[in-house]
Every structure is written in structure tokens, then in C-alpha cells.
Design a protein around this motif. Structure first.
Motif, PDB file in Angstrom:
ATOM      1  N   SER A  35       0.433  -9.378   4.311  1.00 29.27           N
ATOM      2  CA  SER A  35       0.374 -10.686   3.648  1.00 29.27           C
ATOM      3  C   SER A  35       0.948 -10.673   2.241  1.00 29.27           C
ATOM      4  CB  SER A  35      -1.065 -11.195   3.615  1.00 29.27           C
ATOM      5  OG  SER A  35      -1.943 -10.221   3.094  1.00 29.27           O
ATOM      6  N   VAL A  36       1.132  -9.481   1.645  1.00 29.15           N
ATOM      7  CA  VAL A  36       1.676  -9.369   0.288  1.00 29.15           C
ATOM      8  C   VAL A  36       2.798  -8.339   0.285  1.00 29.15           C
ATOM      9  CG1 VAL A  36       1.209  -8.738  -2.110  1.00 29.15           C
ATOM     10  CG2 VAL A  36      -0.513  -9.998  -0.796  1.00 29.15           C
ATOM     11  N   TYR A  68      -7.007   0.036  -5.071  1.00 29.49           N
ATOM     12  CA  TYR A  68      -7.538  -1.318  -5.232  1.00 29.49           C
ATOM     13  C   TYR A  68      -7.724  -2.003  -3.877  1.00 29.49           C
ATOM     14  CZ  TYR A  68      -6.030  -0.569 -10.085  1.00 29.49           C
ATOM     15  OH  TYR A  68      -5.845  -0.063 -11.348  1.00 29.49           O
ATOM     16  N   ALA A  69      -6.743  -1.840  -2.973  1.00 21.74           N
ATOM     17  CA  ALA A  69      -6.852  -2.461  -1.653  1.00 21.74           C
ATOM     18  C   ALA A  69      -8.052  -1.923  -0.887  1.00 21.74           C
ATOM     19  CB  ALA A  69      -5.564  -2.229  -0.866  1.00 21.74           C
ATOM     20  N   ARG A 102      -8.951  -2.982   2.732  1.00 24.74           N
ATOM     21  CA  ARG A 102      -7.550  -3.316   3.035  1.00 24.74           C
ATOM     22  C   ARG A 102      -6.680  -2.088   2.825  1.00 24.74           C
ATOM     23  NH1 ARG A 102      -6.686  -8.654   5.079  1.00 24.74           N
ATOM     24  NH2 ARG A 102      -8.507  -9.879   4.471  1.00 24.74           N
ATOM     25  N   ARG A 103      -5.436  -2.191   3.296  1.00 24.54           N
ATOM     26  CA  ARG A 103      -4.537  -1.040   3.250  1.00 24.54           C
ATOM     27  C   ARG A 103      -3.230  -1.398   2.557  1.00 24.54           C
ATOM     28  NH1 ARG A 103      -2.535  -0.454   7.731  1.00 24.54           N
ATOM     29  NH2 ARG A 103      -1.783   1.675   7.486  1.00 24.54           N
ATOM     30  N   ALA A 104      -2.617  -0.392   1.942  1.00 20.32           N
ATOM     31  CA  ALA A 104      -1.292  -0.536   1.336  1.00 20.32           C
ATOM     32  C   ALA A 104      -0.387   0.555   1.894  1.00 20.32           C
ATOM     33  CB  ALA A 104      -1.376  -0.432  -0.180  1.00 20.32           C
ATOM     34  N   GLU A 106       0.695  -0.238  12.724  1.00 23.06           N
ATOM     35  CA  GLU A 106      -0.532  -0.715  12.077  1.00 23.06           C
ATOM     36  C   GLU A 106      -0.145  -1.231  10.694  1.00 23.06           C
ATOM     37  OE1 GLU A 106      -5.050   0.864  11.059  1.00 23.06           O
ATOM     38  OE2 GLU A 106      -3.606   2.184  12.050  1.00 23.06           O
ATOM     39  N   ARG A 107       0.112  -2.515  10.627  1.00 21.86           N
ATOM     40  CA  ARG A 107       0.719  -3.109   9.442  1.00 21.86           C
ATOM     41  C   ARG A 107      -0.226  -3.116   8.250  1.00 21.86           C
ATOM     42  NH1 ARG A 107       2.715  -8.009  13.283  1.00 21.86           N
ATOM     43  NH2 ARG A 107       4.096  -6.734  14.562  1.00 21.86           N
ATOM     44  N   PRO A 108       0.239  -2.624   7.105  1.00 24.66           N
ATOM     45  CA  PRO A 108      -0.607  -2.648   5.901  1.00 24.66           C
ATOM     46  C   PRO A 108      -0.708  -4.067   5.359  1.00 24.66           C
ATOM     47  CG  PRO A 108       1.577  -1.832   5.363  1.00 24.66           C
ATOM     48  CD  PRO A 108       1.544  -2.000   6.853  1.00 24.66           C
ATOM     49  N   ASP A 109      -1.793  -4.344   4.658  1.00 24.90           N
ATOM     50  CA  ASP A 109      -1.973  -5.663   4.046  1.00 24.90           C
ATOM     51  C   ASP A 109      -0.992  -5.876   2.891  1.00 24.90           C
ATOM     52  OD1 ASP A 109      -4.682  -6.652   5.350  1.00 24.90           O
ATOM     53  OD2 ASP A 109      -4.923  -4.528   4.839  1.00 24.90           O
TER      54      ASP A 109
END
Length: 699
Positions: free
Chosen positions: A70-71, A91-92, A97-99, A117-120
């Protein structure tokens, strides 16, 4: 703490990071970023811009239950992304959440994992986004379906050249793929035109979407120069500079900036000869070499790292004690970035020591500090008429969509200026030359594009710059970096020796076909060289500040006794070339007639084209002056310049200069030439110079 941040984020800011409060810029960014507005966050280096954008974005992500990637977090350098990844991952992870990071140095297996597995949050470059859009291996519609926001770190580094146009075009295509406008947030150090930079970043959404410049910490102080411990010195040579650096600030960490890779190499070698623990960083060193140097420098104490502008951006090399500048950077903005590397620890002050190697460099450094002391910073403006980028984008769009309607292609960029109806002649040329094919009202990739750009799955289409050919240098299996091939072809006596990484190497074998050479350590005698490196055009304001310095203006900084003495000599040498009331035409010691405009390269290029009848046809102009015909008289000059401001001409363009624009082969020659001419011109400054009185002092 701002109550409108997510409670979990607030908890970790206080308890994990140990912060009592946010900085003013971070606090001011919460409301517009969380509200979904486009924004430009301005703060000095290490001003907390990453946290300022991520904390409210993570709040939105949780509040609105964003899923998938999403970012996007975009940056101009892969090294900067690598440096940021651990912090952003941390921070994620606060919110479960994942980066992830995706760029040219990321392994194929890691990229497959990201697709699976898509990171956020995806940290990447615009070129890597382009490669994802055109790749047959990436389902880009599915991957970017959840995209809501794009963060552009060091946005000023994009906006001033063609990477900026490429960035904007890719963002417009991404918004079409995602099916929604994307929130755009730029992070930058101080710039001279923040409102215009934000409007540029908004692209087709400018004037239609809410936008806010967030810069509470950049408000000018009521009076006096900006804070900082600045010293200006004159040392006369690189050998002397090395002696000064080796003798000063022992026990401290020092970052030395140079204006060319060759200077970095020579200074690094000189410092090591003096027993100084020295590391190097520049673009032609291998990624591993730079990482080793930056990691070692971060962990060391009494040491020096010598760098080009590669360490000007936000790559973290730990706490610094000193910044030293050899000669002067070409812009105040660069100086501010470098100065901001120091003074991060409580109780320390931002500082910079200038060591200048020549009288001209001393005057330029004084001019830069004069502009800095007034709070002036260059505006960042996109280069005009990016027709070659339009051609590249048309080809990339056809790769992305496979086929596109020959009346629908303009919709792909949502009406973004250069990519609209005005691009029709470019599209027509692409079809005529076989780069595109047209059939049944559809456009698709043609044989000429396959032949010219099709290697490695059209990878050449994803980057808007082409570097000069270089040879890779290896010691055993380890890559050291890259060098100019002329070092391998020129005649030498004895061993052929290279200087790379601040050390000398003896060439043992050259693999011409694969553009590689193998080396082993040598005691000394190595040489470094890179084509097109080490010189930048100086702008109008910078040159006018040099003129002020020559007319006795002094910057409000500490000037050493030897610098003051040398500057007095320079002023005496050039007193006849400057006049406070206008420009000067004077014959020099060699008998050459020169017009000293102090107007900058682009303005002088425009004046040269406009006054071609009296400009010397061979040695024509530079940043400061224009060489005129020897027989010119004052009367002829007055007649010629009387109406010149009303008939300004674009500079002439050498065919060889067109190679600086990638993809010009996909343009009609007249359009490629027009693009380059527009970029060489400065019509406003040229008109301003012609409006000034000219002092004709020929004897």
C-alpha cells in the motif's frame, strides 16, 4: 505527543524509541499526511523526515485497513534504500506490518519472495518500478492494486533532471494501474522554491488535490547568518590539503567531500601515506567496497572518509565530528546537505572547513558562503521539453500493456503536460521508424525497438541515463570498482598501474571482450580517471556572488590569514574584470577581447547565440565571460546590443551533444536538437545582462 497518531505507534515512540515528544516538523506533518493530502516535508539532514511521514502513514494503514503493498518508498540511491530498510522494517513491525526492498542489487530469490508475499511498504527506485511494470514476470495490476501512497525521499535529487520526469510519468501510470489517485509525499532538505516543487511532485493532480508544505524548522532567523561553525582556508594543493587534514582534529571522525572521483582517489592515497585511517566512497567503487568503507567508518573513531556527493544524501555513516570540503560544491543546496552531516549530537555544532586549492576556487567558496549567509538556496526546476522521455514512456507503456489504442495512449498519464496531445509528432515518428507498429487502431512494440532496446528483457528502457563505458576492475574474484577504459589503452612505460579505492594496483590481465581487467597490489604510481567527471556549470546567482567577492564582499565566516592574503591577491588580479554597475569588455594579456558578464554558463550560451556576429567562432564562452572578435569597436557593440534583448536566440547544439540525452535515437533529429537547445538556454538571465550597461575599456 499528537493524539491523532495510532495508539500503538504512540506507545512505541515513547517506550521503544524513548522519545518525550516529536520534533516540530514531525508534529506538523501528522495532520496533512494522515488526512491524505499531498505534502512536501522540509528539514535539514537527519531532521527526522522518515519518521515524520511513516508514523501518520502507518496510522492510516491501520485505521483504513490497507492490504497488500500500500506504500511505495522511493529514493534516488540503492545505498540509501539499504540504509533505511532496517529502520522502516522496525516501525512497520510495531503494527505487525512488513517492509521489503526491491532494486537491481536484490537477489532473484528475494524478489520472488516479495512477489509471493507482498510487503506493506516497498522500498525501491523509480527505475525498479518501471521494470516491474514492463516485466512479463510481474502481475503489476495485482501487485499494485492496493497502492495508496508514495513517499519520494530526497525529492530534490529527482526534480532537477530527467529522472524527475521519469518519476512523474511512472507515478501517473501507477495511479492508472491502482485505479485511484495516489497520495504523494516528498522529503527534502531546504530548497529555494518549496511550493513549486510540491506542485511539480503532484503531477496531473496539481491544483486539484489538497497540498501542504511542512517546514516549521526552516523558518529564517530574524537576522544574521545561519548557525554553523564555518572556516575558509587556502592550501594551494591537494598535497597540502592532505597535510592539513592529517594534522588537524586527531581522534575525530571526519567526512571530506571532493568534487570529482579522481580527487577522492588522490586524496585518499595521500592520507594513507600519512598514516591516516582512510576510507573512500564514490560511484565507481563496487557496492561491496563502499559498504565495507561505510561500515568500517561507522564503527571507527579516529578516521577519515573521503567522498563525492554519494554521501551527501541521507545515508547514515554514524555520528560525525567534522565535515571538510575540498574547494566548493556547485550549489548552496549541496553545501547545506553536507553541513547537515554534523552537529547531530547534543552539545555539538554544525561545522565545515573549506580547504581551497586555487585562487579561483577560493573566490567561488567565498561566493557560496556569501549566498548561504543570506539564506539563499537554488530553486529546483525540471529541465524543459523532455521529448526523449516521452519517447521512452511510449515504448514502456506498450511493453506494459502489450497493445494500446492509437487514440487512447494520452490517457495513460492523466493529462500530465509533455505526455499529452503535444506528443503526437513523437508517436508518429516512432511508428514511421519502426519503434512502434500500428495495426487495427492499436500500437505495439516494433522491430526497431526490439533491436535497439530489447536486450535483457528491455532493461535499457527502465533507466533514463546512460553512463560512459567503463571496465570492471577485479582482484581475484573480488570486484573493486570501474575505471575509464582510456587508462588501459594509452601508452605507458613499464607496468600499467591504476589508482582505485585509494590504493595502487598493477594490471595483470585485460579481458577486452567482457570489459574486465585483473589487478594485484602495487606500492604506488597508480592513476585514476573518469570521463566527464569533476566539473559542473555554475548558475547566474553563483557567478554574480563571485563578482561580489571580487568587489570586496566578504562572507561572515572565519577566514584564515593565508586565505585572506590569497583572496586579496585574486581581487587585485581581477579588479579590471568586474564593475558594480554592469558588465565589462576588456582585452586580456594575450590580446583576447572578452566580455565579462558573470552570468553563468546557460546565460552566456544564449548571449553567444544571439550575438553570433561578434563572438569569436572558436573559443567562445565559459561561466564568466564570452570571447569576442578582436576588431570589435565600442560603437559597433552599442549598435548590435541595442535591440538584442528582443531577439534572443537559443544556443546552437553540436550533434555530439545529443548523446547526452538517452533515447534521442527514437526522436526526429529536429526535436532532439530543440530539446537540447532549450536546456542550454537561459533567456531571462540573458535579457537581464543585456539590460545592464557595458563598460568598454579596450585600449
Amino acid at each position: 505527543m499528537p493524539p491523532d497518531l495510532d495508539p500503538v505507534v504512540l506507545h512505541h515512540v515513547v517506550n521503544t524509541l524513548g522519545w518525550r515528544d516529536l520534533r516540530p516538523m514531525q508534529r506538523a506533518a501528522v495532520t496533512p499526511v494522515r488526512a491524505g493530502a499531498d505534502a512536501l516535508l522540509l528539514a535539514p539532514t537527519a531532521g527526522g523526515k522518515t519518521e515524520a511521514v511513516l508514523f501518520p502513514l502507518l496510522t492510516r494503514m491501520r485505521e483504513q485497513q490497507w492490504t497488500g503493498t500500500s506504500v511505495l518508498y522511493l529514493a534516488p540511491l540503492k545505498a540509501l534504500l539499504n540504509n533505511l530498510q532496517p529502520r522502516i522494517e522496525r516501525y512497520a513491525d510495531w503494527l505487525g506490518r512488513r517492509a521489503g526492498t526491491w532494486h537491481g542489487d536484490v537477489s532473484t530469490s528475494r524478489r520472488r519472495a516479495i512477489l509471493h508475499e507482498r510487503p506493506d511498504i516497498l522500498l525501491t527506485t523509480p527505475e525498479s518500478v518501471e521494470s516491474m511494470l514492463v516485466s512479463a514476470r510481474v502481475d503489476h495490476r495485482s501487485f499494485f492494486a492496493g497502492l495508496h501512497a508514495v513517499v519520494v525521499d530526497e525529492v530534490h535529487a529527482f526534480a532537477g533532471d530527467d529522472r524527475g520526469w521519469h518519476l512523474l510519468a511512472v507515478l501517473e501510470r501507477l495511479s492508472r494501474v491502482a485505479g485511484r489517485p495516489l497520495q504523494r509525499i516528498g522529503l527534502s532538505a531546504t530548497v529555494g522554491n518549496p511550493a513549486q516543487l510540491l506542485s511539480w511532485l503532484q503531477g496531473s493532480g496539481a491544483g486539484q488535490r489538497p497540498a501542504e508544505v511542512v517546514a516549521p524548522e526552516t523558518v529564517e532567523t530574524p537576522s544574521g547568518p545561519p548557525p554553523g561553525d564555518i572556516e575558509l582556508d587556502y592550501v594551494g594543493s591537494l598535497v597540502n590539503a592532505a597535510t592539513v587534514i592529517a594534522g588537524l582534529h586527531r581522534g575525530e571522525k571526519r567526512l571530506v567531500f571532493c568534487e570529482s572521483r579522481e580527487t577522492v582517489e588522490k586524496l585518499g592515497e595521500l592520507l594513507r601515506e600519512k598514516g591516516v585511517t582512510t576510507f573512500l566512497s564514490h560511484a565507481s567503487l563496487s557496492t561491496d567496497e563502499r559498504r565495507r568503507a561505510e561500515r568500517a567508518f561507522t564503527e571507527a573513531r579516529d578516521c577519515v572518509i573521503v567522498s563525492t556527493s554519494t554521501l551527501e544524501l541521507g545515508i547514515d555513516v554514524g555520528d560525525l565530528d567534522r565535515v571538510i570540503q575540498i574547494d566548493a560544491p556547485a550549489t548552496v543546496a549541496s553545501f547545506l546537505q553536507r553541513l547537515g552531516r554534523t552537529g547531530r549530537r547534543t552539545g555539538t555544532t554544525r561545522n565545515c572547513l573549506f580547504l581551497t586549492l586555487s585562487g579561483d576556487a577560493l573566490a567561488e567558496a567565498a561566493a557560496l558562503l556569501l549566498l548561504w549567509s543570506r539564506g539563499w538556496v537554488e530553486p529546483v526546476n525540471a529541465p524543459p521539453e523532455p521529448r526523449h522521455i516521452v519517447a521512452q514512456q511510449m515504448l514502456a507503456l506498450c511493453l506494459q500493456e502489450h497493445r494500446i489504442g492509437d487514440r487512447l495512449w494520452t490517457q495513460a498519464w492523466n493529462g500530465l503536460g509533455p505526455f499529452g496531445e503535444s506528443a503526437e509528432p513523437i508517436v508518429r515518428h516512432l511508428v514511421e521508424q519502426g519503434y512502434l507498429e500500428r495495426d487495427g487502431g492499436m500500437l505495439f512494440i516494433g522491430p526497431a525497438a526490439e533491436q535497439r532496446f530489447g536486450r535483457r528483457h528491455f532493461m535499457e528502457l527502465t533507466a533514463v541515463f546512460t553512463g560512459p563505458p567503463e571496465f570492471t576492475v577485479l582482484t581475484g574474484r573480488d570486484e573493486l570498482g570501474r575505471i575509464d577504459p582510456s587508462l588501459l589503452t594509452e601508452e605507458v612505460r613499464g607496468d600499467r598501474r591504476l589508482l582505485l579505492g585509494g590504493r595502487s594496483w598493477r594490471v595483470t590481465y585485460i579481458d577486452w571482450r567482457r570489459r574486465r581487467c585483473f589487478v594485484e597490489p602495487a606500492d604506488a604510481g597508480g592513476r585514476a580517471r573518469w570521463r566527464g567527471a569533476g566539473w559542473a556549470y555554475l548558475g547566474f546567482e553563483f557567478n554574480r556572488a563571485v563578482r561580489e567577492v571580487l568587489l570586496d564582499a566578504d562572507p561572515p565566516v572565519r577566514v584564515t590569514r593565508r586565505a585572506a592574503g590569497r583572496l586579496a591577491e585574486v581581487r587585485a588580479e581581477k579588479a579590471h574584470l568586474v564593475h558594480p554597475g554592469g558588465t565589462v569588455i576588456v582585452r586580456d594579456r594575450d590580446g583576447d577581447l572578452r566580455w565579462w558578464t558573470w552570468a553563468g554558463f546557460r546565460a552566456n550560451a544564449t548571449l553567444t547565440a544571439t550575438l553570433g556576429e561578434v563572438v569569436d567562432p572558436i573559443e567562445r564562452f565559459d561561466d564568466c565571460s564570452i570571447r569576442l572578435r578582436e576588431d570589435l569597436t565600442a560603437q559597433a557593440w552599442r549598435l548590435l546590443t541595442a535591440d538584442a534583448a528582443q531577439r534572443l536566440c537559443l544556443p546552437a547544439v553540436d550533434e555530439k551533444a545529443l548523446t547526452a540525452l538517452k533515447f534521442t535515437a527514437a526522436l526526429p533529429n529536429r526535436l532532439a536538437t530543440a530539446t537540447m537547445a532549450a536546456r542550454l538556454a537561459d533567456l531571462d538571465r540573458a535579457a537581464a545582462v543585456l539590460g545592464e550597461p557595458s563598460r568598454f575599456v579596450v585600449t
